[in-house]
Design a protein around this motif. Structure first.
Motif, mmCIF file in Angstrom:
data_model
loop_
_atom_site.group_PDB
_atom_site.id
_atom_site.type_symbol
_atom_site.label_atom_id
_atom_site.label_comp_id
_atom_site.label_asym_id
_atom_site.label_seq_id
_atom_site.Cartn_x
_atom_site.Cartn_y
_atom_site.Cartn_z
ATOM 1 N N PHE A 35 -16.214 -24.339 14.143
ATOM 2 C CA PHE A 35 -15.492 -23.333 13.296
ATOM 3 C C PHE A 35 -14.439 -22.505 14.222
ATOM 4 O O PHE A 35 -14.836 -21.796 15.531
ATOM 5 C CB PHE A 35 -16.346 -22.163 12.491
ATOM 6 N N HIS A 36 -13.220 -22.392 13.725
ATOM 7 C CA HIS A 36 -12.219 -21.506 14.379
ATOM 8 C C HIS A 36 -11.553 -20.643 13.312
ATOM 9 O O HIS A 36 -11.200 -21.242 12.187
ATOM 10 C CB HIS A 36 -11.387 -22.413 15.048
ATOM 11 N N HIS A 37 -11.574 -19.448 13.642
ATOM 12 C CA HIS A 37 -10.999 -18.465 12.824
ATOM 13 C C HIS A 37 -9.782 -17.573 13.387
ATOM 14 O O HIS A 37 -9.915 -17.314 14.625
ATOM 15 C CB HIS A 37 -11.912 -17.504 11.982
ATOM 16 N N GLU A 38 -8.701 -17.345 12.789
ATOM 17 C CA GLU A 38 -7.687 -16.686 13.208
ATOM 18 C C GLU A 38 -6.806 -15.916 11.934
ATOM 19 O O GLU A 38 -6.900 -16.396 11.023
ATOM 20 C CB GLU A 38 -6.408 -17.614 13.807
ATOM 21 N N ARG A 39 -6.193 -14.681 12.426
ATOM 22 C CA ARG A 39 -5.388 -13.966 11.448
ATOM 23 C C ARG A 39 -3.969 -14.434 11.878
ATOM 24 O O ARG A 39 -3.802 -14.003 12.921
ATOM 25 C CB ARG A 39 -5.726 -12.369 11.380
ATOM 26 N N LEU A 40 -3.176 -14.668 10.918
ATOM 27 C CA LEU A 40 -1.827 -14.805 11.037
ATOM 28 C C LEU A 40 -0.993 -13.487 10.357
ATOM 29 O O LEU A 40 -1.191 -13.325 9.212
ATOM 30 C CB LEU A 40 -1.315 -15.931 10.417
ATOM 31 N N VAL A 51 -10.269 -29.805 16.414
ATOM 32 C CA VAL A 51 -10.926 -30.241 15.242
ATOM 33 C C VAL A 51 -10.285 -31.687 15.034
ATOM 34 O O VAL A 51 -9.095 -31.658 14.904
ATOM 35 C CB VAL A 51 -10.993 -29.240 13.990
ATOM 36 N N ARG A 52 -11.150 -32.700 14.897
ATOM 37 C CA ARG A 52 -10.725 -33.944 14.749
ATOM 38 C C ARG A 52 -10.778 -34.699 13.107
ATOM 39 O O ARG A 52 -10.171 -35.126 12.686
ATOM 40 C CB ARG A 52 -11.421 -35.050 15.521
ATOM 41 N N GLU A 53 -11.997 -34.028 12.669
ATOM 42 C CA GLU A 53 -12.292 -34.356 11.176
ATOM 43 C C GLU A 53 -12.973 -33.101 10.760
ATOM 44 O O GLU A 53 -13.783 -32.286 11.140
ATOM 45 C CB GLU A 53 -13.562 -35.454 11.221
ATOM 46 N N GLY A 54 -12.153 -32.613 9.310
ATOM 47 C CA GLY A 54 -12.576 -31.497 8.758
ATOM 48 C C GLY A 54 -11.733 -30.736 7.841
ATOM 49 O O GLY A 54 -11.138 -31.756 6.952
ATOM 50 N N THR A 58 -6.722 -25.435 0.884
ATOM 51 C CA THR A 58 -7.359 -26.194 1.993
ATOM 52 C C THR A 58 -6.706 -27.545 2.150
ATOM 53 O O THR A 58 -6.374 -28.145 1.141
ATOM 54 C CB THR A 58 -8.816 -26.278 1.479
ATOM 55 N N VAL A 59 -6.397 -27.619 3.377
ATOM 56 C CA VAL A 59 -6.010 -29.108 3.780
ATOM 57 C C VAL A 59 -7.006 -29.621 4.741
ATOM 58 O O VAL A 59 -7.433 -29.164 5.789
ATOM 59 C CB VAL A 59 -4.711 -28.673 4.571
ATOM 60 N N PRO A 60 -7.208 -30.926 4.128
ATOM 61 C CA PRO A 60 -8.081 -31.758 5.006
ATOM 62 C C PRO A 60 -7.629 -32.310 6.253
ATOM 63 O O PRO A 60 -6.327 -32.267 6.511
ATOM 64 C CB PRO A 60 -8.159 -33.061 4.073
ATOM 65 N N VAL A 61 -8.213 -32.627 7.072
ATOM 66 C CA VAL A 61 -8.122 -32.897 8.579
ATOM 67 C C VAL A 61 -8.758 -34.347 8.942
ATOM 68 O O VAL A 61 -10.024 -34.495 8.566
ATOM 69 C CB VAL A 61 -8.595 -31.975 9.587
ATOM 70 N N HIS A 62 -8.128 -35.215 9.089
ATOM 71 C CA HIS A 62 -8.522 -36.646 9.649
ATOM 72 C C HIS A 62 -8.062 -37.159 10.820
ATOM 73 O O HIS A 62 -6.586 -37.179 10.737
ATOM 74 C CB HIS A 62 -8.194 -37.449 8.401
ATOM 75 N N ILE A 119 -10.635 -22.977 10.410
ATOM 76 C CA ILE A 119 -10.712 -24.290 10.588
ATOM 77 C C ILE A 119 -12.166 -24.461 10.849
ATOM 78 O O ILE A 119 -12.864 -24.245 11.506
ATOM 79 C CB ILE A 119 -9.910 -24.544 11.606
ATOM 80 N N SER A 120 -12.924 -25.700 9.994
ATOM 81 C CA SER A 120 -13.982 -26.290 10.156
ATOM 82 C C SER A 120 -14.126 -27.668 10.418
ATOM 83 O O SER A 120 -13.248 -28.341 9.536
ATOM 84 C CB SER A 120 -14.807 -25.717 9.138
ATOM 85 N N GLY A 121 -15.021 -28.045 11.028
ATOM 86 C CA GLY A 121 -14.912 -29.682 11.333
ATOM 87 C C GLY A 121 -15.851 -29.968 12.745
ATOM 88 O O GLY A 121 -16.357 -29.084 13.541
ATOM 89 N N VAL A 122 -15.499 -31.361 13.034
ATOM 90 C CA VAL A 122 -16.172 -31.809 14.115
ATOM 91 C C VAL A 122 -15.011 -32.123 15.332
ATOM 92 O O VAL A 122 -13.860 -32.632 14.766
ATOM 93 C CB VAL A 122 -17.042 -32.972 14.127
#
Length: 142
Positions: A3-8, A34-37, A104-108, A138-141
């Motif tokens: 998990f990664h969090h930031e405030r913009l 993150v590669r998948e998430g 939410t935007v998928p990551v692949h 951002i969450s994923g592997v």
């Protein structure tokens, strides 16, 4: 799972404004590895929102005109009679009924899966504002 969090932080300059934040979201995403998430962009404001749409100058002008017509600023709304924060912004809250606080935007394969014409926008409905914030989760592997 990572998990990664930031405030913009953002600043807006107009009463109604559409700001392309795609590049900023990509920069935050790159730091996460993150590669998948998924990437979730969330606005904690009740008069500012997040949207996915096409970035094209005339379309953005159409969007601004549409939003302005949707709920005109000086239409005698009850909320504007005694606003809690001194801002006569009922129009912004009403327009917000049709918008999203988050997207939410998928990551692949380490890529944001935005469509060919999609950009990520911050939509200000009650500006100008010196200080606005977006939460990016951002969450994923990896």
């Amino acid at each position: 799972m990572h998990f990664h969090h930031e405030r913009l932080p953002l600043r807006t300059a107009s009463p109604i404004e559409i700001i392309d934040i795609t590049a900023e979201i990509r920069q935050v995403f790159e730091k996460s590895s993150v590669r998948e998430g998924q990437v979730t962009i969330h606005s904690p404001h009740t008069t500012a929102f997040v949207a996915l749409n096409e970035r094209e100058t005339m379309l953005q002008q159409d969007m601004l005109a549409f939003l302005s017509r949707l709920a005109p600023k000086s239409a005698g709304y009850g909320h504007d009679q005694a606003p809690i924060d001194g801002r006569e912004n009922a129009h912004a809250h009403l327009i917000g009924l049709f918008m999203n606080a988050s997207e939410t935007v998928p990551v692949h394969h380490g890529e944001l899966l935005l469509g060919r014409w999609q950009s990520i926008f911050f939509v200000e409905l009650d500006g100008p504002r010196e200080s606005r914030t977006l939460n990016i989760q951002i969450s994923g592997v990896r």
